[in-house]
Design an enzyme around this catalytic site. Structure first.
Site, short mmCIF file in Angstrom:
data_model
loop_
_atom_site.label_atom_id
_atom_site.label_comp_id
_atom_site.label_asym_id
_atom_site.label_seq_id
_atom_site.Cartn_x
_atom_site.Cartn_y
_atom_site.Cartn_z
N ASN A 13 34.56 82.14 -49.68
CA ASN A 13 35.53 81.15 -50.17
C ASN A 13 35.69 80.11 -49.07
O ASN A 13 36.35 80.38 -48.06
CB ASN A 13 36.87 81.85 -50.47
CG ASN A 13 37.96 80.87 -50.84
OD1 ASN A 13 37.69 79.69 -51.09
ND2 ASN A 13 39.20 81.35 -50.89
N LYS A 15 37.34 77.50 -49.14
CA LYS A 15 38.65 76.82 -49.19
C LYS A 15 38.46 75.31 -49.06
O LYS A 15 37.47 74.79 -49.56
CB LYS A 15 39.59 77.39 -48.12
CG LYS A 15 39.66 78.92 -48.16
CD LYS A 15 40.81 79.47 -47.39
CE LYS A 15 40.72 80.98 -47.37
NZ LYS A 15 41.97 81.61 -47.01
N HIS A 99 43.99 83.01 -56.71
CA HIS A 99 44.05 83.17 -55.25
C HIS A 99 45.50 82.97 -54.79
O HIS A 99 46.22 82.13 -55.33
CB HIS A 99 43.12 82.15 -54.56
CG HIS A 99 42.92 82.44 -53.11
ND1 HIS A 99 43.85 82.12 -52.15
CD2 HIS A 99 41.90 83.05 -52.46
CE1 HIS A 99 43.41 82.53 -50.97
NE2 HIS A 99 42.23 83.09 -51.13
N GLU A 101 46.75 81.48 -52.41
CA GLU A 101 47.11 80.11 -52.00
C GLU A 101 47.41 79.24 -53.22
O GLU A 101 48.27 78.36 -53.16
CB GLU A 101 45.99 79.53 -51.12
CG GLU A 101 46.01 80.18 -49.73
CD GLU A 101 44.67 80.23 -49.02
OE1 GLU A 101 43.74 79.50 -49.40
OE2 GLU A 101 44.55 81.03 -48.07
N GLU A 171 43.26 91.29 -52.67
CA GLU A 171 43.47 90.47 -51.48
C GLU A 171 44.93 90.59 -51.02
O GLU A 171 45.78 89.79 -51.46
CB GLU A 171 43.15 89.02 -51.80
CG GLU A 171 41.70 88.75 -52.13
CD GLU A 171 41.26 87.43 -51.53
OE1 GLU A 171 40.32 87.45 -50.72
OE2 GLU A 171 41.88 86.40 -51.83
N GLY A 177 43.46 85.50 -43.69
CA GLY A 177 43.48 84.53 -42.60
C GLY A 177 44.30 84.95 -41.40
O GLY A 177 44.59 84.14 -40.52
N SER A 217 40.53 88.93 -44.14
CA SER A 217 40.02 89.07 -42.77
C SER A 217 38.83 90.03 -42.69
O SER A 217 38.69 90.75 -41.70
CB SER A 217 41.14 89.49 -41.81
OG SER A 217 42.16 88.49 -41.77
#
Ligand code: PEP
Length: 256
Positions: A13, A15, A99, A101, A171, A177, A217
């Site tokens: 991904n 991003k 996701h 985010e 996730e 991250g 991660s």
């Protein structure tokens, strides 16, 4: 062991990173090692505007291109949105949906996630449906209930013959991250419960066939142990996918 029943899928991904002009040098590194990648599917989920450059750079390879989000609407007055048909026509085969985010920054609800999964499947894109708990929910011991509910609402109303085509990704938000990777035992426990939900919804045969990824991660140092868990069939990789060498090392861990 999972490889008997379902595909291992390693997805990057990117991003909001990587310019269209930066795709080619990245692709050269991956393409040079592509022959060594036999036992997993590899996907790169690029920003919508980078998809055409990525499709071109990975043409005639076993690496597929995906998007990072999709509109739940087919077409029309939805300024700024990108439809499933547009992504497919641009050459995307996969799309990340739900996701954390997007859920957090775009206010994407469980209902919207469900609508996007339906539209992607109708259009022939493979959804990579993300679920996962916050640190607070994790510490409160609410991970399992939360993730089970997210899977159920994301797949609400989706029949078995369509569901078997999608990918789920566990996730944990606290791991994305942050460098705080979930332990293999925790990731396995949640992924096995996600498969239990699939079993309740669709029966054992479909549940056994659906790929479930872990994301948060993942890196070349921890990938092999995570991917060795019986219910973890791949990875969704953010940060480490930006470096072609690191992404390649994770792909190779999936091929052991
Ligand atoms: C992600 O954004 O889906 C992700 C897993 O990111 P990272 O690998 O950087 O934690």
């Amino acid at each position: 062991m999972n490889r008997k029943y379902r595909k291992t899928v390693i997805a990057g991904n990117w991003k909001m990173n990587i310019l269209p002009s930066e795709v080619k040098p990245y692709a050269e590194i991956l393409k040079a090692a592509a022959g060594r990648v036999k036992f997993c599917d590899v996907v790169i989920c690029a920003p919508a505007v980078v998809i055409p450059a990525a499709v071109k750079a990975f043409k005639d390879t076993r690496i597929s291109i995906g998007a990072q989000d999709v509109s739940e609407h087919d077409a029309g007055a939805y300024t700024g949105e990108v439809s499933a048909a547009q992504l497919k026509d641009a050459g995307a085969k996969y799309v990340i949906i739900g996701h954390s985010e997007c859920r957090e920054y775009h206010g994407e609800t469980d209902r919207a996630v469900n609508g996007k999964v339906k539209v992607a499947l109708e259009t022939g894109l493979t959804p990579i449906v993300c679920v996962g708990e916050t640190l607070w929910q994790h510490e409160a011991g609410a991970s399992l209930d939360l993730v089970r509910a997210q899977v159920k609402s994301a797949l609400y109303g989706i029949p078995a013959e369509k569901a078997r085509k999608l990918i789920l990704a566990y996730e944990p938000i606290w791991a994305i991250g942050t460098g705080m990777t979930a332990t293999p035992a925790h990731a396995q426990e949640i992924c096995s419960q996600m498969r239990a939900v699939l079993r309740e919804m669709y029966g054992a045969r479909i549940a056994r066939a659906i790929t479930i990824q872990y994301g948060g991660s993942m890196n070349p140092g921890n990938a092999a142990e995570l991917l060795a868990q019986p219910d973890i069939d791949g990875g969704l990789i953010g940060g480490a996918s930006l470096d072609a060498e690191k992404f390649l090392a994770i792909i190779q861990a999936a091929n052991q």
